[in-house]
Each structure stands twice: as C-alpha cells, then as structure tokens.
Scaffold this motif. Sequence first.
Motif, PDB file in Angstrom:
ATOM      1  N   VAL A 157       0.855  -1.192   0.000  1.00 25.52           N
ATOM      2  CA  VAL A 157       0.000   0.000   0.000  1.00 25.52           C
ATOM      3  C   VAL A 157       0.882   1.229   0.000  1.00 25.52           C
ATOM      4  CG1 VAL A 157      -1.743   1.301   1.296  1.00 25.52           C
ATOM      5  CG2 VAL A 157      -1.876  -1.203   1.198  1.00 25.52           C
ATOM      6  N   CYS A 158       0.433   2.263  -0.731  1.00 26.62           N
ATOM      7  CA  CYS A 158       1.138   3.544  -0.782  1.00 26.62           C
ATOM      8  C   CYS A 158       0.087   4.632  -0.976  1.00 26.62           C
ATOM      9  CB  CYS A 158       2.194   3.549  -1.899  1.00 26.62           C
ATOM     10  SG  CYS A 158       1.704   2.706  -3.421  1.00 26.62           S
ATOM     11  N   PHE A 159       0.518   5.857  -1.261  1.00 24.72           N
ATOM     12  CA  PHE A 159      -0.420   6.979  -1.316  1.00 24.72           C
ATOM     13  C   PHE A 159      -0.247   7.780  -2.603  1.00 24.72           C
ATOM     14  CE2 PHE A 159      -0.088   6.024   3.182  1.00 24.72           C
ATOM     15  CZ  PHE A 159      -1.421   6.034   3.567  1.00 24.72           C
ATOM     16  N   GLY A 160      -1.375   8.017  -3.275  1.00 26.36           N
ATOM     17  CA  GLY A 160      -1.417   8.870  -4.463  1.00 26.36           C
ATOM     18  C   GLY A 160      -2.808   9.458  -4.558  1.00 26.36           C
ATOM     19  N   ALA A 161      -3.042  10.567  -3.864  1.00 27.62           N
ATOM     20  CA  ALA A 161      -4.403  11.077  -3.668  1.00 27.62           C
ATOM     21  C   ALA A 161      -4.996  11.726  -4.904  1.00 27.62           C
ATOM     22  CB  ALA A 161      -4.415  12.084  -2.512  1.00 27.62           C
ATOM     23  N   ASP A 162      -4.194  11.958  -5.944  1.00 27.38           N
ATOM     24  CA  ASP A 162      -4.615  12.671  -7.161  1.00 27.38           C
ATOM     25  C   ASP A 162      -4.754  14.169  -6.901  1.00 27.38           C
ATOM     26  OD1 ASP A 162      -5.115  12.919  -9.840  1.00 27.38           O
ATOM     27  OD2 ASP A 162      -6.987  11.788  -9.853  1.00 27.38           O
ATOM     28  N   TRP A 163      -3.812  14.705  -6.109  1.00 25.87           N
ATOM     29  CA  TRP A 163      -3.800  16.145  -5.847  1.00 25.87           C
ATOM     30  C   TRP A 163      -3.651  16.922  -7.151  1.00 25.87           C
ATOM     31  CZ3 TRP A 163      -5.661  16.607  -1.337  1.00 25.87           C
ATOM     32  CH2 TRP A 163      -5.246  15.824  -0.252  1.00 25.87           C
ATOM     33  N   ASP A 164      -4.415  17.984  -7.260  1.00 31.75           N
ATOM     34  CA  ASP A 164      -4.425  18.897  -8.405  1.00 31.75           C
ATOM     35  C   ASP A 164      -4.927  18.241  -9.687  1.00 31.75           C
ATOM     36  OD1 ASP A 164      -3.598  21.173  -7.009  1.00 31.75           O
ATOM     37  OD2 ASP A 164      -1.489  20.636  -7.197  1.00 31.75           O
ATOM     38  N   GLY A 165      -5.488  17.040  -9.555  1.00 35.68           N
ATOM     39  CA  GLY A 165      -6.060  16.363 -10.714  1.00 35.68           C
ATOM     40  C   GLY A 165      -7.497  15.927 -10.475  1.00 35.68           C
ATOM     41  N   GLY A 166      -8.143  16.538  -9.503  1.00 39.94           N
ATOM     42  CA  GLY A 166      -9.518  16.170  -9.172  1.00 39.94           C
ATOM     43  C   GLY A 166      -9.646  15.522  -7.815  1.00 39.94           C
ATOM     44  N   GLY A 167      -8.526  15.288  -7.132  1.00 36.55           N
ATOM     45  CA  GLY A 167      -8.550  14.665  -5.824  1.00 36.55           C
ATOM     46  C   GLY A 167      -8.874  15.648  -4.717  1.00 36.55           C
ATOM     47  N   GLY A 168      -8.977  15.108  -3.525  1.00 36.10           N
ATOM     48  CA  GLY A 168      -9.324  15.916  -2.363  1.00 36.10           C
ATOM     49  C   GLY A 168     -10.782  15.728  -1.981  1.00 36.10           C
ATOM     50  N   ILE A 169     -11.024  15.564  -0.692  1.00 30.32           N
ATOM     51  CA  ILE A 169     -12.370  15.363  -0.162  1.00 30.32           C
ATOM     52  C   ILE A 169     -12.519  16.199   1.094  1.00 30.32           C
ATOM     53  CG2 ILE A 169     -12.649  13.024  -1.086  1.00 30.32           C
ATOM     54  CD1 ILE A 169     -11.772  11.970   1.669  1.00 30.32           C
ATOM     55  N   GLN A 170     -13.730  16.274   1.603  1.00 28.76           N
ATOM     56  CA  GLN A 170     -13.951  17.025   2.839  1.00 28.76           C
ATOM     57  C   GLN A 170     -13.142  16.403   3.967  1.00 28.76           C
ATOM     58  OE1 GLN A 170     -18.039  17.320   4.043  1.00 28.76           O
ATOM     59  NE2 GLN A 170     -17.615  18.781   5.679  1.00 28.76           N
ATOM     60  N   GLY A 171     -12.325  17.215   4.620  1.00 25.76           N
ATOM     61  CA  GLY A 171     -11.451  16.736   5.672  1.00 25.76           C
ATOM     62  C   GLY A 171     -10.067  16.371   5.191  1.00 25.76           C
ATOM     63  N   LEU A 172      -9.906  16.311   3.880  1.00 23.85           N
ATOM     64  CA  LEU A 172      -8.602  16.028   3.275  1.00 23.85           C
ATOM     65  C   LEU A 172      -8.527  16.852   1.988  1.00 23.85           C
ATOM     66  CD1 LEU A 172      -6.099  14.200   3.856  1.00 23.85           C
ATOM     67  CD2 LEU A 172      -7.129  12.501   2.335  1.00 23.85           C
ATOM     68  N   GLU A 173      -8.603  18.179   2.184  1.00 26.00           N
ATOM     69  CA  GLU A 173      -8.726  19.089   1.043  1.00 26.00           C
ATOM     70  C   GLU A 173      -7.407  19.374   0.352  1.00 26.00           C
ATOM     71  OE1 GLU A 173     -10.178  19.768   3.998  1.00 26.00           O
ATOM     72  OE2 GLU A 173     -12.331  20.012   3.597  1.00 26.00           O
ATOM     73  N   ASP A 174      -6.315  19.317   1.108  1.00 31.90           N
ATOM     74  CA  ASP A 174      -5.005  19.515   0.506  1.00 31.90           C
ATOM     75  C   ASP A 174      -3.961  18.791   1.358  1.00 31.90           C
ATOM     76  OD1 ASP A 174      -4.431  21.154   2.685  1.00 31.90           O
ATOM     77  OD2 ASP A 174      -4.143  22.977   1.516  1.00 31.90           O
ATOM     78  N   ILE A 175      -2.706  18.960   1.021  1.00 32.11           N
ATOM     79  CA  ILE A 175      -1.657  18.145   1.647  1.00 32.11           C
ATOM     80  C   ILE A 175      -1.358  18.537   3.086  1.00 32.11           C
ATOM     81  CG2 ILE A 175      -0.585  17.485  -0.519  1.00 32.11           C
ATOM     82  CD1 ILE A 175       1.458  19.708  -0.085  1.00 32.11           C
ATOM     83  N   THR A 176      -1.875  19.666   3.557  1.00 32.53           N
ATOM     84  CA  THR A 176      -1.640  20.018   4.955  1.00 32.53           C
ATOM     85  C   THR A 176      -2.368  19.070   5.907  1.00 32.53           C
ATOM     86  OG1 THR A 176      -3.485  21.597   4.978  1.00 32.53           O
ATOM     87  CG2 THR A 176      -1.301  22.454   4.384  1.00 32.53           C
ATOM     88  N   ALA A 177      -3.342  18.308   5.395  1.00 32.16           N
ATOM     89  CA  ALA A 177      -4.106  17.384   6.239  1.00 32.16           C
ATOM     90  C   ALA A 177      -3.450  16.017   6.371  1.00 32.16           C
ATOM     91  CB  ALA A 177      -5.519  17.219   5.680  1.00 32.16           C
ATOM     92  N   LEU A 178      -2.322  15.784   5.715  1.00 33.68           N
ATOM     93  CA  LEU A 178      -1.709  14.454   5.731  1.00 33.68           C
ATOM     94  C   LEU A 178      -1.388  13.927   7.130  1.00 33.68           C
ATOM     95  CD1 LEU A 178       0.665  14.640   2.625  1.00 33.68           C
ATOM     96  CD2 LEU A 178      -1.585  13.561   2.799  1.00 33.68           C
ATOM     97  N   PRO A 179      -0.957  14.761   8.083  1.00 34.76           N
ATOM     98  CA  PRO A 179      -0.700  14.209   9.428  1.00 34.76           C
ATOM     99  C   PRO A 179      -1.913  13.541  10.063  1.00 34.76           C
ATOM    100  CG  PRO A 179       0.329  16.359   9.197  1.00 34.76           C
ATOM    101  CD  PRO A 179      -0.528  16.173   7.979  1.00 34.76           C
ATOM    102  N   VAL A 180      -3.118  13.947   9.665  1.00 29.36           N
ATOM    103  CA  VAL A 180      -4.319  13.338  10.228  1.00 29.36           C
ATOM    104  C   VAL A 180      -4.428  11.880   9.781  1.00 29.36           C
ATOM    105  CG1 VAL A 180      -6.821  13.512  10.459  1.00 29.36           C
ATOM    106  CG2 VAL A 180      -5.447  15.583  10.236  1.00 29.36           C
ATOM    107  N   VAL A 181      -3.999  11.585   8.551  1.00 25.28           N
ATOM    108  CA  VAL A 181      -4.011  10.203   8.079  1.00 25.28           C
ATOM    109  C   VAL A 181      -3.047   9.363   8.914  1.00 25.28           C
ATOM    110  CG1 VAL A 181      -3.623   8.689   6.106  1.00 25.28           C
ATOM    111  CG2 VAL A 181      -4.636  10.949   5.755  1.00 25.28           C
TER     112      VAL A 181
END
Length: 397
Positions: free
Chosen positions: A338-362
């Motif tokens: 398992v790894c991470f590829g959220a699709d930032w700047d390509g349509g990714g991001g959800i409520q509570g994980l809107e940008d990369i500043t939220a990564l520590p929450v994961v």
Amino acid sequence: MRTIAAACIATLGLSGCAPTVTQGPADIAGLHRDLLVLDTHLDTPINFGRAGWDFSARHDVASEIAQVDLGRMAEGHLDGGFFVIYTEQGALTPAGYREALAFARERSDAIDREIGGHPEMIRFARSADEVEALAAADKLIALKAIENSYPLGEDLSLLREFYDRGVRMAGPVHSGTNQFADAAGGEARWNGLSPLGRAWVAEMNRLGMVIDASHSSDAAFDEMVALSKTPLVLSHSSPRAAFDHPRNLDDARIRRLAESGGAMCMSTVFLSTMNMTEERGLLFGRYEGIADLSVAEQQELSRQWRALDKTEPMWATSFEQYMDALLQLIEGAGVDHVCFGADWDGGGGIQGLEDITALPVVTQRLLQAGYSRRDIEKMTSGNVLRLMRAAEAAREL
C-alpha cells in the motif's frame, strides 16, 4: 479494521507494541514529520508557468485551486512525489501523436523550470538512493512520471528520451483506449494490451521504469502483471470493494498485485459518484489552460471552483469513508503493498482532506488503528522505493 491487539500480534508482538492511541497531537505531528512521505501522483505541473503564481509560497486552499505548493509540502511534511506529465487523449493518428508529443515535451520542460527555480527547497531525484539522499539533506524531492503514454505514438524509442528527461514511472493509458491498451471504462479494442502495448511493457522493464497500471482496464492489468519482470504500481487508485467503479481494482486483483510484489497507492477519487455538473465541467475546461490565464482570471477561476465545492462538491466522500477504504485496502493487500497517491491537483481531495496540509491526520488515524511507525513508513515511502529499486535492478541499458 485492525484492533490495537491484533496489530501488536501481527507486527511487533504484544510486549513490543506501544499504546499509540494515547499519543498526543505533538507526538503524532513529530512522528509524521520524521517519516519519509511520498505521493506517487501529483498533477501540480498543470499550475506551473501561471502568471503571478509562486510555487514556493504557502497558498490557502480556501481561495486557491492548487492543492500542492512548496509551502504546504513543508507544512504537511509531504517530502516529495512524482510530478506528472499528463497528456489528454487524442486521435490515434500521426498528427495526433505529433501534437501530443510536443505538449508532453513542453510539460516536462515546465517541470524542469519550476523545480530548477527553487534549488534551495526542492531537487530532482532519478533513483531510490537519490530520494533518500535528498531526504537526509532536508530537501524536498521531485520525481517525474508519465500519465498516458499516448504521446509516444508508435515509436517506443521515445521512452528512452523521457527516461533521459528523468521520468521513472509511466502508465500506458488514461481515460480513453489508445494504441497501447484498453482504458478502464473505455472501449475494449484490444481486450487488454495491444501488441505495441506488450512491447511497451518490455521496453519499460529494459529501461528500469516502474509500470503504472492506474487507468488501465482489468484485462490490461492482468497482462501487465503477467508480462512485467518487475512489480507494478497503481499510482492513484482505490479499492472496488469501497466503491464499484471501473477505475478501481477488485479484491482478487489487489491480492494478485500483492502476490506479485506490487503496490496500490490509495486515491481520494472514485470513492463516491463523481458529481460532474455542467458548471464543474466548464471550470475543468478552464483549469486545463490555467497557465494561460491572467492573474485576475486565475483568481476568479479559483473563487468559482471553491464556491462550487461548498454547494455542489465533486465527491460525496467523507474522511471517514476514505479511512474505511484505506484500512480495508491495507487489510486485503498488507502493509507491504500500500502507498499513497491522492490525485492532488487532478480532481482529488475530499472534505477533511482538502489539501496536503491534512496528511498528518491520516498518520494519526493509522496509529490509532494500531499500525506501527515501521508499518506506516512502508506505506508512505518504503514500498515505492522498493518498487523503484526493483525496476532499477532489472534495467538493461
């Protein structure tokens, strides 16, 4: 979802498992900061070359369409990732290939210019060892990937050109079936890979590049797993068990991916129905050419995009749903796949994980689910580096 006890038994043994759920915010922030964190699919180059836009700054997601910049990479402790050369699918004709190749070359050059403009903050890596060396030197890390090999036309020698440009990961296809493979949800023209697509796999192996199966049809995935000498990555995909969509991978194929040594990088997209309204479609069309807009036009596009997010969000996925899907994926594939590829700047991001500043929450939630620091670092970077090293070892240049 794993319990703390199950996680202790499965990883370190009960006596060696720390009570991670009792860690405070400072402890979690420090642990996340100390991890090497990579994202395998950053569409951020669409923003490179924008008039008046500073990649080195820290922008506010509430008023800015971009989700990744150097300021937020530092804040969210995203150490680096694969910046994508994405080319829209066009006609399978010599003229279509020429136009796409010119675009892909310019996008590669744009990545070079932007990354090269901030050497005190970020540097290019072309190998797993270089990734680790840059991390040790406290530099952010840029790698390159190709999303959609359509610009290669029928000339596989062009893969070497892009390898020399620093590309170390590539996928054969995007949303439409092309000369190499059938796309997920696209026309079943080849029932998997085309003859040229099979040659593409061999050339990727020869060059030592990681094969990315995101966007490929199930049949194309099956062929790539069977043909490739090295493990595959899915750079930005989700489990089909969480949401039934052709872009997502079913449980049997996730197990096959893991058995072959590959890894799936968890995305934030297609965990719910995509709400592509007419208004959103028009905004996407303008976003594709954002680097050609004036500063005022960029600001207005960002304003309209974020306003629409509030009234008609593109995804109905909550952070809890995302975490449930992620934990389900980890259960099925194992922490080594398992790894991470959220699709930032390509349509990714959800409520509570809107940008990369939220990564520590994961990271916090993975700790609370019972995963150890060693487990988490495998997922944030270790598995990607392992796949890179496997591809490098198979190189026949």
